[in-house]
Design a protein around this motif. Structure first.
Motif, PDB file in Angstrom:
ATOM      1  N   VAL A 124       2.931   4.690  -2.251  1.00  0.00           N
ATOM      2  CA  VAL A 124       2.546   6.017  -2.766  1.00  0.00           C
ATOM      3  C   VAL A 124       1.594   5.866  -3.940  1.00  0.00           C
ATOM      4  O   VAL A 124       0.600   6.597  -4.068  1.00  0.00           O
ATOM      5  CB  VAL A 124       3.810   6.800  -3.196  1.00  0.00           C
ATOM      6  CG1 VAL A 124       3.424   8.143  -3.818  1.00  0.00           C
ATOM      7  CG2 VAL A 124       4.714   7.020  -1.988  1.00  0.00           C
TER       8      VAL A 124
ATOM      9  N   PHE B  69       0.850  -1.191   0.000  1.00  0.00           N
ATOM     10  CA  PHE B  69       0.000   0.000   0.000  1.00  0.00           C
ATOM     11  C   PHE B  69       0.891   1.248   0.000  1.00  0.00           C
ATOM     12  O   PHE B  69       0.895   2.033   0.923  1.00  0.00           O
ATOM     13  CB  PHE B  69      -0.925  -0.039   1.238  1.00  0.00           C
ATOM     14  CG  PHE B  69      -1.925  -1.176   1.179  1.00  0.00           C
ATOM     15  CD1 PHE B  69      -3.154  -0.960   0.567  1.00  0.00           C
ATOM     16  CD2 PHE B  69      -1.623  -2.428   1.678  1.00  0.00           C
ATOM     17  CE1 PHE B  69      -4.063  -2.003   0.494  1.00  0.00           C
ATOM     18  CE2 PHE B  69      -2.517  -3.459   1.603  1.00  0.00           C
ATOM     19  CZ  PHE B  69      -3.759  -3.249   1.001  1.00  0.00           C
TER      20      PHE B  69
ATOM     21  N   TRP C 289      -0.469   3.508  -4.638  1.00  0.00           N
ATOM     22  CA  TRP C 289      -1.831   3.068  -4.263  1.00  0.00           C
ATOM     23  C   TRP C 289      -2.600   4.210  -3.617  1.00  0.00           C
ATOM     24  O   TRP C 289      -3.754   4.463  -3.909  1.00  0.00           O
ATOM     25  CB  TRP C 289      -1.710   1.886  -3.301  1.00  0.00           C
ATOM     26  CG  TRP C 289      -3.074   1.251  -3.028  1.00  0.00           C
ATOM     27  CD1 TRP C 289      -3.686   0.306  -3.739  1.00  0.00           C
ATOM     28  CD2 TRP C 289      -3.956   1.589  -1.948  1.00  0.00           C
ATOM     29  NE1 TRP C 289      -4.912   0.008  -3.215  1.00  0.00           N
ATOM     30  CE2 TRP C 289      -5.099   0.801  -2.069  1.00  0.00           C
ATOM     31  CE3 TRP C 289      -3.880   2.518  -0.883  1.00  0.00           C
ATOM     32  CZ2 TRP C 289      -6.153   0.866  -1.198  1.00  0.00           C
ATOM     33  CZ3 TRP C 289      -4.954   2.565  -0.024  1.00  0.00           C
ATOM     34  CH2 TRP C 289      -6.082   1.743  -0.166  1.00  0.00           C
ATOM     35  N   TRP C 290      -1.879   4.931  -2.705  1.00  0.00           N
ATOM     36  CA  TRP C 290      -2.528   6.054  -2.017  1.00  0.00           C
ATOM     37  C   TRP C 290      -2.893   7.159  -3.013  1.00  0.00           C
ATOM     38  O   TRP C 290      -3.933   7.816  -2.905  1.00  0.00           O
ATOM     39  CB  TRP C 290      -1.624   6.607  -0.912  1.00  0.00           C
ATOM     40  CG  TRP C 290      -1.621   5.701   0.328  1.00  0.00           C
ATOM     41  CD1 TRP C 290      -0.619   4.917   0.755  1.00  0.00           C
ATOM     42  CD2 TRP C 290      -2.726   5.520   1.209  1.00  0.00           C
ATOM     43  NE1 TRP C 290      -0.986   4.219   1.867  1.00  0.00           N
ATOM     44  CE2 TRP C 290      -2.306   4.580   2.186  1.00  0.00           C
ATOM     45  CE3 TRP C 290      -4.023   6.052   1.285  1.00  0.00           C
ATOM     46  CZ2 TRP C 290      -3.117   4.168   3.228  1.00  0.00           C
ATOM     47  CZ3 TRP C 290      -4.812   5.635   2.325  1.00  0.00           C
ATOM     48  CH2 TRP C 290      -4.375   4.689   3.285  1.00  0.00           C
TER      49      TRP C 290
ATOM     50  N   ALA D 104      -5.915   6.249  -4.745  1.00  0.00           N
ATOM     51  CA  ALA D 104      -7.074   6.382  -3.849  1.00  0.00           C
ATOM     52  C   ALA D 104      -7.519   7.833  -3.778  1.00  0.00           C
ATOM     53  O   ALA D 104      -8.719   8.146  -3.835  1.00  0.00           O
ATOM     54  CB  ALA D 104      -6.700   5.865  -2.467  1.00  0.00           C
ATOM     55  N   VAL D 105      -6.559   8.745  -3.647  1.00  0.00           N
ATOM     56  CA  VAL D 105      -6.894  10.177  -3.554  1.00  0.00           C
ATOM     57  C   VAL D 105      -7.589  10.632  -4.828  1.00  0.00           C
ATOM     58  O   VAL D 105      -8.609  11.342  -4.795  1.00  0.00           O
ATOM     59  CB  VAL D 105      -5.615  11.008  -3.292  1.00  0.00           C
ATOM     60  CG1 VAL D 105      -5.880  12.483  -3.470  1.00  0.00           C
ATOM     61  CG2 VAL D 105      -5.121  10.716  -1.871  1.00  0.00           C
TER      62      VAL D 105
END
Lengths: 274, 761
Positions: B27, B25, B29-30, B33-34
């Protein structure tokens, strides 16, 4: 309708209904009370006798008697009363009379014959008695005296059970001890010949000739293959007269009736237990 | 569309495995998500015209879709342990017993063994994948099979469960991953041992071969006979007949054979809708001796398995004297003729105590002058020497309270038989209704307030349905059993009884209003009243006979008619014969062992446990050896299980019982002997249909599965994810499982459809 007539009617109806198994009937006395076939019924056998007066029948006490009905029914009535008083046996107060060919003979596992000195059994009666005895029935023959009357019974019974031998029961036999311990076989004379100091043997002119000696009373018997008594004959004695005449005087009662009852009770209990 | 297409892997993998994520999980993936959440918020104002509930629904669908995409980006995997390739063995057990030579029920006429061979060489080989296969055959014994082709269905017995446990427990040629058993489920050897089976931890996969039913088959499934009997008595054999359903109805004949001679024979028509039929047949025991009796069903031609129509058992016919005490309160004909009925029976010693006058009694049949000298037995031990007590027309006041209690204990604790006969002073008329024995009797008795319950009248004795099945009503005669009773002379009395108790059996009824004309019977119509009623009570048995005029069956029939005698002899033998013996030896032959049990009691029938006994065993080839019989822990019996490898009849004798275990009667020998057969024949012909129930239970108990022979497609995966054996960890990617994409598409389609429906994209 008298009892005799009713039984003759019943027997006749049953014979017509079928020879193998008769229709069941209820037995009621003259008051309509049902008699219990489990009770001991003292049953007198009606038979035919040969000859005429003083042979097949005799005159006594104001009427003619057939041989088979000697002492009947007073002897049985008195005996039944004493059985009920003295023992645990439940005896019907009403005696029966039956012929050996009666289809209901099986309701009476004990039968009684008296005064058989001139008795004649037909082929049907002989066969019926043989079947009765083979089924476990018990025959008591009483009141016959001397050699000729013994020979009459012996002849008739040799037709019923050919090859059987009579045995004289010793005093140790259980029949003398089932209830009372009898130490000596009593000789009971007819009441007319029972007098103090006279002895107990009946006069020979009252019986069929030749009589031979009549002094010794005995019980002679037929046994079955297992040694059980089937037929007993109380010879040279009149046990049933002791019952019939119990009220004919204190001396007779004490000297003869009591002995008759002792023998009678022992025989009945033996027949009911062997 | 199957499970495996949707989810990529079999059910077993999901049942056993754990979900995990292979991706990190980080950068990327985040960031994704953002972006996704941001886009969702940015377009959120376009939902302002919807109501709050509709907005919430749309948001939820969007959040679910975003979450699913984020899950896919995290690379989901299934973490499983599966058999390590090449490291495990699958044991294949092929049933090679005789029943496997029977048709498998398939259209091509293959035998069951042929189907098994085909499956081993084909489907099972494929299903085992990377595991080794070890093939065994089992029947009477378990053995390694080098080549399947050489297997023959010639085993005389099937030790199915023992063989499975044996392999699962003792296989030492590699790691055992599973057991596959190919069988018809016929199991006729060894104990079941379910606990041992589950403890192995090895899953068993059972492949059931054969038809669930064998069309047209009739089978004598069970035969029960007493092991001992008195000579010249009637014995009941109880049978259980099994047949295939909807078999063509036809008459079959049932016979009991002693060698070539037929002891009993009767015909019957089986109800074609019943799969099992219970039946009883009565036959005479005949002369003393050891007999091998055969019960045979003669069926019409076309029975596919005629060998399962007969069974044989041993019957030891020997004299065993029963002591019977008869207490009678009045000289009467029933007493005389009961005595006569049993006089000829050497196996019955009838001791009678008869009250002749209020103060005098008369004893008959006693063993010695002291027996019953003081009337009723003067101690409990003296009473216990009898096997049966008959009470006639005897007032209850003839016994004291202690003696009444002894009578009840005689039945309940000593296991004796007790029969009460009707009479003027019997049952309630005699005051027995308030005594302890009333509890033991099979009917309620209560004294009528004013009248006697003992009545006079004509009654016919009539067997009930239960009575017709009982030995007690088999009194011989020329006709059927029912007819033999119809033609018996009428009874002349009846004692009214209360209702039969729960557990009581009414054997005979008394019918009133019956008229007999010759051999014909006219019934005017009258409900039957209980006449002969029996029941077990405690260890014993009680009965009530509500008449005292059975003597008429003797006096009013021809001399050669033996029905009266047989009735009483049967009744007394059944009651007295069932009484507990003080010394009992039982020997059971099973497979290749003899199980010996000896129970000993003291004169008060308390168990004896502190004595040493031994048995002498004589094998069929005449060899004898002694075996000590220790006490069985926790039980008041002695015994041992003795190996018996030679088939045939074994004799077991326990001697030296003259010590504390001796009987006080003195007439009985100081040893016990019994016989037993080891090694039955034709076992495989019985219960030869597929026993699917047993095989399913076997599979479920071990974590395996039951399989049909024509569908083993799932067996490979079941083996791959087996719980037993050597395993390896695997991560199985799920990101490309079709189900997840179909779910994503479904979420977006639902969202789009709702927005369209509610009036605005």
């Amino acid at each position: 309708m008298g009892m005799t007539a009713r039984f003759l009617l019943v027997a006749g109806t049953a014979l017509l209904a079928g020879p193998m198994v008769a229709q069941e009937i209820d037995y009621t006395d003259e008051n309509g009370i049902v008699l219990d076939r489990n009770e001991l019924w003292l049953t007198r056998i009606q038979y035919d006798s040969m000859g005429g007066p003083r042979q097949a029948y005799y005159f006594y006490d104001g009427r003619w008697w057939e041989r088979w009905e000697t002492d009947f029914p007073q002897a049985e009535q008195n005996f039944a009363k004493r059985l009920n008083e003295l023992t645990s046996v439940v005896a019907s107060p009403v005696p029966l009379q039956r012929r050996l060919t009666d289809p209901h003979l099986g309701d009476s596992p004990l039968i009684f014959m008296s005064d058989v000195g001139y008795m004649e059994l037909s082929k049907l009666e002989t066969d019926a008695l043989r079947t009765y005895l083979a089924n476990g029935g018990f025959l008591w023959v009483d009141d016959f005296w001397g050699d000729a009357e013994w020979a009459s019974l012996e002849r008739a019974m040799s037709e019923v059970l050919p090859g059987k031998r009579w045995i004289t029961l010793p005093i140790e036999h259980p029949i003398f001890h089932t209830v009372f311990d009898i130490e000596e076989m009593p000789q009971i004379p007819a009441r007319d010949y029972a007098r103090w100091g006279r002895g107990t043997t009946e006069p020979s002119f009252e019986h069929r000739s030749p009589t031979g000696s009549m002094k010794t009373p005995s019980i002679r018997a037929y046994t079955d293959d297992d040694g059980r008594l089937m037929v007993i004959a109380t010879h040279n004695t009149d046990i049933a007269d002791g019952w019939e005449r119990e009220s004919y005087g204190e001396w007779y009662f004490e000297n003869f009736s009591t002995k008759s009852y002792r023998v009678g009770i022992n025989v009945i209990v033996y027949a009911l237990s062997h | 569309m199957g499970f495996e297409w949707l989810f990529k892997y079999p059910r077993q993998a999901f049942a056993q495995g754990d979900l995990a994520f292979a991706g990190d999980f980080g950068v990327l993936w985040w960031g994704a998500a953002v972006v996704l959440v941001g886009l969702s918020i940015a377009f959120g104002h376009r939902l302002a015209r919807f109501t709050l509930a509709r907005r919430a629904t749309i948001h939820l669908l969007q959040i679910a879709a975003v979450a699913l995409v984020l899950t896919l980006l995290a690379q989901p995997v299934l973490q499983v342990t599966r058999l390590a390739p090449g490291a495990n063995t699958v044991a294949v057990l092929v049933d090679s017993s005789e029943s496997m030579a029977l048709p498998a029920g398939s259209t091509n006429g293959e035998t069951r063994l042929a189907v098994a061979k085909r499956l081993v060489g084909d489907d099972i080989h494929a299903a085992s994948q990377d595991s080794h296969i070890a093939v065994f055959q089992f029947s009477d014994a378990l053995a390694k099979a080098d080549t399947v082709a050489d297997l023959h269905a010639d085993g005389v017995r099937s030790r199915l469960l023992e063989s499975v446990v044996d392999v699962a427990t003792h296989y030492d040629q590699g790691a055992l991953a599973a057991v596959i058993v190919l069988t018809d489920g016929v199991h006729n050897g060894g104990s079941l041992g379910w606990d041992a089976l589950t403890e192995t931890g090895v899953p068993v996969h059972a492949v059931g071969i054969g038809p669930r039913e064998i069309p047209g088959d009739v089978e004598l499934a069970e035969l029960v006979l007493p092991s001992r009997a008195s000579p010249n008595t009637q014995i009941a054999a109880r049978l259980l007949i099994r047949q295939s359903l909807n078999r063509a109805t036809g008459e079959i004949r049932l016979r009991v054979l002693d060698g070539e001679s037929v002891l009993a024979s009767e015909s019957l028509v089986l109800d074609s809708t019943a799969s099992t039929i219970a039946k009883e047949i009565v036959f005479p025991s005949g002369a003393p001796g050891l007999k091998e009796l055969t019960v045979a069903l003669d069926t019409p031609s076309g029975d596919p398995l005629p060998d399962n129509n007969r069974k044989s058992l041993l019957l030891d016919v020997a004299h065993e004297r029963h002591r019977v005490l008869y207490l009678e309160g009045e000289p009467r004909w029933e007493f005389k003729f009961l005595r006569r009925a049993v006089d000829e029976d050497d196996d019955i010693q009838l001791v009678t105590w008869l009250r002749t006058t209020p103060r005098k009694t008369y004893r008959q049949g006693t063993s010695d002058p002291d027996e019953l000298a003081s009337g009723f037995p003067d101690s409990l031990e003296a009473l216990y020497r009898y096997d049966m007590v008959i009470i006639g027309s005897l007032p209850a006041t003839s016994l004291n309270d202690e003696q009444h209690e002894w009578l009840a204990r005689f039945v309940a604790e000593r296991g004796g038989g007790l029969l009460a006969i009707a009479g003027r002073h019997a049952l309630d008329n005699g005051g027995w209704d308030v005594k302890p024995l009333a509890q033991a009797l099979p009917v309620a008795i209560a004294r009528p307030p004013t009248i006697s319950s003992y009545t006079r009248g004509n009654y016919a004795a009539h067997p009930t349905d239960a009575g017709l099945r009982s030995v007690l009503t088999d009194v011989g005669g020329p006709g059927s059993r029912e007819r033999n009773w119809e033609t018996l002379p009428m009874l002349a009395d009846y004692q009214h009884l209360g209702a039969p108790k729960v557990g009581a059996t009414v054997i005979l009824e008394a019918l009133g209003g019956v008229v007999r004309r010759g051999a014909d019977v006219v019934v005017r119509g009258s409900a039957g009243k209980p006449l002969l009623v029996t029941q077990p009570y405690g260890y014993g048995r009680t009965g009530v006979l509500a008449t005292a005029s059975t003597w008429r069956w003797r006096m009013r029939t021809p001399p050669e008619d033996s029905r009266h005698s047989l009735f009483w002899r049967q009744l007394i033998r059944q009651f007295a014969g069932a009484a507990l013996p003080r010394r009992r030896l039982s020997v059971a032959g099973e497979d290749d062992v003899l199980t010996v049990r000896v129970a000993l009691k003291n004169p008060l029938y308390e168990p004896l446990t502190d004595t040493a006994i031994a048995a002498r065993v004589t094998s069929p080839d005449g060899e004898s050896f002694d075996v000590a019989l220790p006490r069985i822990p926790g039980e008041p019996v002695f015994g041992e299980t003795i190996p018996a490898t030679t088939p045939g009849i074994y004799r077991v004798e326990v001697a030296g019982l003259s010590g504390p275990a001796a009987t006080s009667e003195g007439a009985r020998p100081d040893s016990l002997a019994a016989l037993a057969r080891v090694g039955e024949t034709n076992l495989e012909q019985f219960g030869a249909a597929l026993n699917e129930t047993l095989l399913r239970r076997l599979a479920e108990a071990t974590g395996g599965a039951y399989w049909q022979p024509d569908d083993l497609s799932g067996l490979g995966n079941a083996l791959a994810f087996s719980q037993a054996g050597i395993h390896e960890q695997q991560q199985m990617p799920l990101w490309n499982a079709p189900f997840l994409y179909l779910l994503l598409m479904a979420l977006k389609c639902v969202e789009w459809s709702l927005r369209q429906y509610w009036g605005g994209i």
